[in-house]
Design an enzyme around this catalytic site. Structure first.
Site, PDB file in Angstrom:
ATOM      1  N   LYS A 142       0.820  -1.209   0.000  1.00  0.00           N
ATOM      2  CA  LYS A 142       0.000   0.000   0.000  1.00  0.00           C
ATOM      3  C   LYS A 142       0.857   1.263   0.000  1.00  0.00           C
ATOM      4  O   LYS A 142       0.417   2.310  -0.454  1.00  0.00           O
ATOM      5  CB  LYS A 142      -0.983  -0.017   1.151  1.00  0.00           C
ATOM      6  CG  LYS A 142      -2.021  -1.124   0.922  1.00  0.00           C
ATOM      7  CD  LYS A 142      -3.257  -0.978   1.745  1.00  0.00           C
ATOM      8  CE  LYS A 142      -4.292  -2.035   1.336  1.00  0.00           C
ATOM      9  NZ  LYS A 142      -3.833  -3.431   1.560  1.00  0.00           N
TER      10      LYS A 142
HETATM   11  C1  LIG Z   1      -4.454  -4.529   0.945  1.00  0.00           C
HETATM   12  C2  LIG Z   1      -3.699  -5.788   0.831  1.00  0.00           C
HETATM   13  C3  LIG Z   1      -4.069  -6.804  -0.098  1.00  0.00           C
HETATM   14  C4  LIG Z   1      -5.299  -6.703  -0.956  1.00  0.00           C
HETATM   15  O1  LIG Z   1      -5.204  -5.721  -1.951  1.00  0.00           O
HETATM   16  P1  LIG Z   1      -6.497  -5.178  -2.689  1.00  0.00           P
HETATM   17  O2  LIG Z   1      -6.041  -4.049  -3.500  1.00  0.00           O
HETATM   18  O3  LIG Z   1      -7.472  -4.781  -1.615  1.00  0.00           O
HETATM   19  O4  LIG Z   1      -7.049  -6.317  -3.516  1.00  0.00           O
HETATM   20  C5  LIG Z   1      -3.274  -7.924  -0.182  1.00  0.00           C
HETATM   21  N1  LIG Z   1      -2.185  -8.083   0.608  1.00  0.00           N
HETATM   22  C6  LIG Z   1      -1.812  -7.148   1.511  1.00  0.00           C
HETATM   23  C7  LIG Z   1      -0.627  -7.403   2.361  1.00  0.00           C
HETATM   24  C8  LIG Z   1      -2.544  -5.973   1.647  1.00  0.00           C
HETATM   25  O5  LIG Z   1      -2.163  -5.047   2.552  1.00  0.00           O
END
Ligand SMILES: *Cc1c(COP(=O)(O)O)cnc(C)c1O
Length: 471
Positions: free
Chosen positions: A113
Site C-alpha cells: 500500500k
Molecule cells: C491490501 C492488501 C491486499 C489486498 O489488496 P487489494 O487491493 O485490496 O485487492 C493484499 N495483501 C496485503 C498485504 C494488503 O495489505
C-alpha cells in the site's frame, strides 16, 4: 482526461477534482472516460526509465490537469531509494517453476500500500496548497492499512490524520509502527472496543454531513482513484524488467481483497500492456474467486467473513470490483447501475448466462483461485525449502493460486504485497524460522508512543477532532 461515475450520475470531473473525494455523489466510483493507449514502440522507449520517470509517463495520461513539470517533480520526489531502500524501487526476483516475485513491500510500512499511498501524500499536499484547503483524514484500521496512510501523510502540510484502532488488539509491532509517530499532524486514537466499533464510529461521523463538511473530513480508502492510477505503474515497470522482448506476453498473480491491486493490472492491460493472464488470488474469503468461476457476485455479511492468516484479504465485498464490471458491461453506466440495484435488492447478481461474462478470460485475461491456511503454510514452507527465502502469507496465497496457470515461456509474476516479518507468527508456524526485522525497525517497540485512549463514543471522537483541527 475526464472522469465519470460508473453509475452515470456525476458531471465530468478532472483528476484533481476527484482526488480528494470518495464515492461519486450517486454512490458509484469514478472511472476515466477512456484508457490511453501505449504502443509497443512507446513501451520500448520506456525501458531505461527510472521508476519515478516511468510513473510520470503513465500518470500524465490520467492527471492531465496537473502541469507536467509539477507532476514530474511529485513522482521523482516520491519514488526514491531513500524511501524504498533500493534504486529499483520494485525489484523482481526469481522464484521457481517459471514464477518470479515482484517486490512491492520495500516502503516504510513493508507492504504494497506504500506504493500508492506515498504518492497520494505528495499529491494531497500539492492539491490542497493549490486550492487553499485543508483535509482531515478519518480512518479505522486493524493494523496495516492505517499505518500506510500515516506514513504517507506525516508532516504533510494541510493534512491531518485521525486514525482509530482497537485498543490492545494489535501486535506490539503494529502498535509501535503507528503510535511511535511523533508528527503533530498524526493522531492515533485507541478505541476501547473492536475494529468493527472503530469502523462504525467512522461511518457515523461521516454520515453527519454538516460536521463532515465543517471539519473537512475525508478518507483515503482503496477506491481512491489516485491510488489505483499509481498502482498501474508497477505493472509497466515489472513488464519491462521481465519480458525477454517488448511485445512478449507476461502473466501476473495478485493477492486480492478489495480488488484495487489487480484492477490496476487490468487497467495496464487495457492500455495495451501485453499481459496474458491476471490471476486473482483470494483466501478463504472467496467472493472474487466465486465470481470468476461462476459469474455470480455475492458479497458476504460480516458474519460470513472469515478471520484468516492473510488478514488484509479478509473482505466481505470487493469495493473496486465495480470498476471492472463497468468495463465488462461495455462501459454502460445504465447496465452497471441495474446490476448494483439488483445487488441492493437481492444481495447478489448472476452473469453466468451473459455472453460478456463468457469472455472474462479470453478478452480480459482474468482467472482465479483460492487458498486456505493449510495451503499458505505449505507454500511458505516450500518457498523456504527451495529458495531459502521467506514470503508473507498473502504472497503465499498468490503463489499457490498461480501454479496451475503457469505456461511455458510466459513469466508468471507474483506480486509480493507484504514482507514476512509483518505476519511472523504464521511464518514461524510454517518454517520454524522467525523472519528478520529490517534495520529501520529494530527496537521500535521501545520508542515513546503518541496515542489517546477513548471509549466507544461517536461524540468523544467528534469532540477530539473538533478541538484538534484548529491549531
Ligand atoms: C491490501 C492488501 C491486499 C489486498 O489488496 P487489494 O487491493 O485490496 O485487492 C493484499 N495483501 C496485503 C498485504 C494488503 O495489505
Amino acid at each position: 482526461m475526464k472522469y465519470f461515475s460508473s453509475r452515470g450520475g456525476m458531471q465530468p470531473q478532472s483528476f484533481s477534482e476527484i482526488l480528494l473525494e470518495g464515492l461519486a455523489p450517486d454512490g458509484g466510483l469514478a472511472v476515466p472516460d477512456h484508457y490511453p493507449q501505449v504502443s509497443l514502440a512507446t513501451l520500448e522507449s520506456w525501458k531505461n526509465l527510472r521508476y519515478g520517470e516511468l510513473a510520470f509517463e503513465v500518470l500524465k495520461h490520467y492527471a492531465t490537469d496537473i502541469p507536467q513539470a509539477d507532476l514530474t517533480a511529485l513522482t521523482t520526489k516520491t519514488y526514491t531509494e531513500a524511501v524504498y531502500g533500493t534504486e529499483a524501487i520494485t525489484p523482481v526476483r526469481d522464484l521457481f517453476d517459471g514464477m518470479k516475485v515482484l517486490e512491492l513491500s520495500n516502503g516504510p510500512t513493508l507492504a504494497f500500500k506504500d506504493m500508492a499511498m506515498q504518492l497520494l501524500g505528495n499529491l494531497f499536499e500539492y492539491q490542497l496548497a493549490r486550492v487553499g484547503q485543508e483535509l482531515n483524514i478519518l480512518g479505522a484500521t486493524s493494523g496495516d492499512t492505517g499505518s500506510a496512510a500515516e506514513y504517507a501523510m506525516r508532516g504533510k502540510k494541510g493534512v491531518r490524520v485521525f486514525m482509530l484502532s482497537p485498543a490492545g488488539k494489535m501486535s506490539a509491532f503494529q502498535r509501535a509502527q503507528m503510535y511511535s509517530l511523533q508528527d503533530p499532524n498524526i493522531f492515533n486514537i485507541a478505541v476501547e472496543g473492536l475494529f468493527d466499533d472503530c469502523q462504525d464510529i467512522v461511518k457515523a461521523v461521516s454520515e453527519d454531513l454538516p460536521f463532515k463538511s465543517r471539519q473537512k473530513i475525508g478518507t483515503v480508502n482503496s477506491i481512491n482513484w489516485g491510488r489505483i492510477s499509481a498502482q498501474v505503474v508497477y505493472y509497466f515497470n515489472a513488464y519491462l524488467r521481465v519480458a525477454a522482448k517488448v511485445g512478449d506476453p507476461v502473466s501476473f498473480a495478485v493477492p486480492s481483497g478489495n480488488f484495487g491491486n489487480v484492477l490496476a493490472g487490468h487497467i495496464a492491460r487495457m492500455m495495451g500492456l501485453p499481459i496474458r493472464k491476471l490471476v486473482v488470488a483470494t483466501n478463504e474469503n472467496n467472493v472474487l474467486d466465486e465470481f470468476f468461476k461462476t459469474g455470480v457476485y455475492r458479497p458476504r455479511t460480516s458474519k460470513e467473513t472469515h478471520i484468516t492468516s492473510s488478514p488484509s484479504m479478509d473482505i466481505s465485498k470487493a469495493s473496486n470490483f465495480e470498476r471492472f464490471v463497468y468495463d465488462l458491461m461495455g462501459r454502460d453506466p445504465k447496465a452497471l447501475k441495474a446490476l448494483w440495484d439488483q445487488l441492493a435488492k437481492d444481495g447478489k447478481f448472476d452473469l453466468s448466462a451473459d455472453p460478456r461474462f463468457k469472455e472474462v478470460e479470453a478478452k480480459y485475461g482474468f482467472v482465479s483461485g483460492c487458498s486456505t491456511h493449510a495451503d499458505r503454510l505449505n507454500t511458505i514452507r516450500e518457498v523456504y525449502q527451495r529458495t531459502g527465502t521467506l514470503i508473507d502469507t498473502h504472497t503465499a496465497d498468490a503463489v499457490k493460486v498461480a501454479k496451475p496457470y503457469v505456461e511455458v515461456g510466459v513469466p508468471m509474476v507474483v506480486l509480493e504485497t507484504a514482507l514476512a516479518v509483518k505476519f511472523a507468527e504464521t511464518i514461524e508456524e510454517a518454517t520454524g524460522q522467525v523472519p528478520p526485522v529490517p534495520k529501520a525497525f529494530e527496537g521500535i517497540e521501545k520508542l515513546p508512543q503518541r496515542v489517546v485512549n477513548m471509549p466507544i463514543s461517536v461524540d468523544a471522537v467528534k469532540q477530539f477532532i473538533a478541538t484538534h483541527t484548529h491549531l
